[in-house]
Scaffold this motif. Structure first.
Motif, PDB file in Angstrom:
ATOM      1  N   ARG A  38       0.821  -1.217   0.000  1.00 14.22           N
ATOM      2  CA  ARG A  38       0.000   0.000   0.000  1.00 14.22           C
ATOM      3  C   ARG A  38       0.851   1.261   0.000  1.00 14.22           C
ATOM      4  O   ARG A  38       0.472   2.278  -0.577  1.00 14.22           O
ATOM      5  CB  ARG A  38      -0.900   0.012   1.235  1.00 14.22           C
ATOM      6  N   ALA A  39       1.973   1.207   0.684  1.00 12.21           N
ATOM      7  CA  ALA A  39       2.792   2.407   0.850  1.00 12.21           C
ATOM      8  C   ALA A  39       4.049   2.395  -0.009  1.00 12.21           C
ATOM      9  O   ALA A  39       4.789   3.377  -0.015  1.00 12.21           O
ATOM     10  CB  ALA A  39       3.194   2.560   2.323  1.00 12.21           C
ATOM     11  N   GLY A  44       0.359   1.686  -5.338  1.00 12.54           N
ATOM     12  CA  GLY A  44       0.028   0.729  -4.289  1.00 12.54           C
ATOM     13  C   GLY A  44      -0.315  -0.653  -4.802  1.00 12.54           C
ATOM     14  O   GLY A  44      -1.090  -1.375  -4.155  1.00 12.54           O
ATOM     15  N   GLU A 108      -7.285  -4.635  -4.846  1.00  9.67           N
ATOM     16  CA  GLU A 108      -6.556  -3.381  -4.602  1.00  9.67           C
ATOM     17  C   GLU A 108      -5.107  -3.486  -5.057  1.00  9.67           C
ATOM     18  O   GLU A 108      -4.529  -2.506  -5.543  1.00  9.67           O
ATOM     19  CB  GLU A 108      -6.601  -3.030  -3.115  1.00  9.67           C
ATOM     20  N   TYR A 109      -4.520  -4.664  -4.907  1.00  6.21           N
ATOM     21  CA  TYR A 109      -3.109  -4.853  -5.232  1.00  6.21           C
ATOM     22  C   TYR A 109      -2.879  -5.430  -6.614  1.00  6.21           C
ATOM     23  O   TYR A 109      -1.759  -5.380  -7.138  1.00  6.21           O
ATOM     24  CB  TYR A 109      -2.447  -5.769  -4.202  1.00  6.21           C
ATOM     25  N   ASN A 292       3.382   3.093  11.236  1.00  4.83           N
ATOM     26  CA  ASN A 292       1.942   3.065  10.997  1.00  4.83           C
ATOM     27  C   ASN A 292       1.127   3.866  12.006  1.00  4.83           C
ATOM     28  O   ASN A 292      -0.090   3.796  11.985  1.00  4.83           O
ATOM     29  CB  ASN A 292       1.477   1.598  11.022  1.00  4.83           C
ATOM     30  N   HIS A 343       3.269   6.203   6.845  1.00  2.00           N
ATOM     31  CA  HIS A 343       2.616   5.125   6.113  1.00  2.00           C
ATOM     32  C   HIS A 343       1.425   4.649   6.936  1.00  2.00           C
ATOM     33  O   HIS A 343       1.377   4.852   8.144  1.00  2.00           O
ATOM     34  CB  HIS A 343       3.570   3.951   5.901  1.00  2.00           C
ATOM     35  N   ARG A 348      -4.980   4.625   2.021  1.00  3.27           N
ATOM     36  CA  ARG A 348      -4.047   5.353   1.157  1.00  3.27           C
ATOM     37  C   ARG A 348      -4.421   6.832   1.034  1.00  3.27           C
ATOM     38  O   ARG A 348      -4.127   7.467   0.033  1.00  3.27           O
ATOM     39  CB  ARG A 348      -4.005   4.685  -0.222  1.00  3.27           C
ATOM     40  N   LYS A 349      -5.052   7.395   2.027  1.00  2.00           N
ATOM     41  CA  LYS A 349      -5.336   8.822   2.005  1.00  2.00           C
ATOM     42  C   LYS A 349      -4.079   9.622   2.340  1.00  2.00           C
ATOM     43  O   LYS A 349      -3.094   9.094   2.846  1.00  2.00           O
ATOM     44  CB  LYS A 349      -6.414   9.159   3.029  1.00  2.00           C
ATOM     45  N   TRP A 353       2.380   7.343   1.339  1.00  2.00           N
ATOM     46  CA  TRP A 353       3.153   6.354   0.580  1.00  2.00           C
ATOM     47  C   TRP A 353       4.493   6.987   0.201  1.00  2.00           C
ATOM     48  O   TRP A 353       4.724   8.190   0.410  1.00  2.00           O
ATOM     49  CB  TRP A 353       2.387   5.882  -0.659  1.00  2.00           C
TER      50      TRP A 353
END
Length: 449
Positions: A38-39, A44, A108-109, A292, A343, A348-349, A353
């Motif tokens: 994600r980051a 992402g 998502e990935y 995180n 991160h 992912r706002k 990242w």
């Protein structure tokens, strides 16, 4: 006389200590890079991450470990969100450690084929790939619960029994659940050619499950590598190649931020060594958990990243420590460019990242990249760091400086590290009784190759 009796007692106790299994060579002698997908890139995704694999190869790492990329639970009932997930402010149900479907990649990935492509490209570059197994708990709408409601623990009223992170706990008393998970770990070995696994909170899963799991995995891949997120002397005997060096990890903030004696780091490493003979540990100074921490209101870091709190020179000293210890060092997601951005594993706002184009070409980023390349090269070219014994040495400034030797085949390499923002004139007492003087700058290091 009592001195001899004490010595005999200690020797007898040492003789009774269990021996760890011999770790697979590629993990014992490797250098891990953790990708938090994600980051890791602005996109992402796995295809975006795959494009960075040649750069990681050039950096000198040998193993890529992916945070969970399986389908995350999208249930919006916050009763089954972790406290950190709710506090993140991301308002995203999809926590990668709250899995809905263990057998597919989360859209998502990317796709399952994207994961196969990622692993194939990594292997073509000589890199190993480890996936993250999350078997302590699952999501509340996991795909298997419709047909197998007894795959999770339930109370007398049929409600989920939840674990420390508010997720339903898997029911290892159910042999069918065990078989389901064994098939899952076998699946990625057979169909994706993965090299090994990191076991999320592995010590909280019954050890006999992992022992049998390893036996089955070795039938498919005899050199499978297993890294447990935990500290278990019995697990290192029977199931895992390595555990996390948590005792050491827990002491860094005391030393680096609060200025407590660096002897705490030595004591922590010695404690690890006492738990099981020959035990192997993964060492890092940060990972996805430490990067995180976010607060709810303004989505800003609860505290800055370690790169900010410690500063460049202190982090460089810590990295040299990782690379000269016994055990496997791990670099986290952008650490090789001194990434300072927050991160989040929860969403992912807010630009949470790595901004490679903006941050990857600064003078500090170039210095750090060259430094990590140098450390990787040093570790690969000097087998005392991967195969030799670790011998701690006393010095005249034990609150500020660590000193030790890495010894192999009668040859020793002296390592001296100053963890303070002031020069140090160090006198190191060697194992033969002699003393070696070493002058170090603030946060200076010495490796006697």
């Amino acid at each position: 006389m009592w001195v001899f009796l004490l010595a005999a007692t200690v020797l007898a106790q040492d003789a009774k200590k269990p021996n760890a299994r011999v770790p697979v060579e590629w993990l014992r002698e490797g250098i891990i890079y953790q990708i938090h997908t994600r980051a890791f890139t602005p996109e992402g995704t796995l295809p975006a991450a795959e494009k960075h694999l040649p750069r990681l190869k050039d950096l000198g790492v040998t193993i890529v470990y992916l945070c969970p990329i399986f389908v995350s639970d999208d249930d919006m009932d916050k009763k089954y969100w972790s406290g950190r997930q709710k506090a993140s402010g991301m308002e995203n149900p999809k926590n990668p450690y709250r899995i809905k479907d263990y057998f597919h990649v989360d859209p998502e990935y990317g796709t399952d084929d994207d994961l196969k492509s990622f692993i194939k490209t990594a292997h073509s570059l000589g890199l190993r790939v480890m996936l993250d197994l999350v078997y302590f708990h699952c999501g509340p709408t996991a795909v298997f619960l419709k047909d197998h409601p007894d795959f999770v623990q339930r109370d007398k009223d049929g409600n989920f029994v939840t674990g420390e992170w508010a997720f339903p706990r898997l029911n290892f008393e159910n042999p069918e659940l065990r078989e389901y998970l064994y098939s899952n770990m076998e699946y990625y070995l057979k169909e994706f050619d993965v090299d090994g696994y990191r076991l999320d909170v592995g010590d909280m899963v019954p050890l006999d499950f992992w022992v049998e799991g390893r036996r089955r995995m070795e039938k498919i891949r005899p050199d499978v590598g297993i890294l447990c997120e935990g500290i278990s002397s019995t697990g290192l005997q029977d199931a895992y190649d390595e555990c996390y060096g948590f005792y050491l990890l827990f002491e860094y903030s005391k030393v680096m931020v609060k200025g407590e004696p660096v002897s705490l780091l030595r004591a922590a490493k010695e404690r690890l060594a006492r738990s099981v003979k020959g035990g192997q540990y993964m060492h890092c100074v940060t990972n996805h958990d430490y990067a995180n921490q976010t607060r709810h209101v303004d989505h800003q870091p609860l505290q800055p990243r370690m790169e900010v709190r410690w500063g460049e020179k202190k982090m460089d000293a810590a990295l040299l420590f990782l690379f000269t210890l016994d055990g496997t060092p791990m670099i986290y997601n952008g650490q090789e460019i001194a990434d300072k951005r927050p991160h989040s594993i929860f969403g992912r706002k807010n630009g949470f990242w790595i901004h490679w184009d903006e941050d990857g070409d600064t003078e500090e980023a170039r210095r750090r990249t060259a430094y990590v390349q140098k450390l990787c090269k040093m570790r690969k070219e000097n087998p005392q760091f991967t195969q030799g014994s670790l011998v701690w040495l006393d010095n005249n400034v034990p609150d500020d400086v660590l000193s030790f030797e890495r010894v192999l085949d009668g040859k020793s390499t002296l390592v001296v590290i100053n963890f303070r923002d002031k020069p140090a004139e160090v006198s190191v007492k060697r194992t033969d009784g002699s003393e070696t003087p070493v002058k170090l700058d603030a946060f200076g290091t010495f490796v006697g190759l």
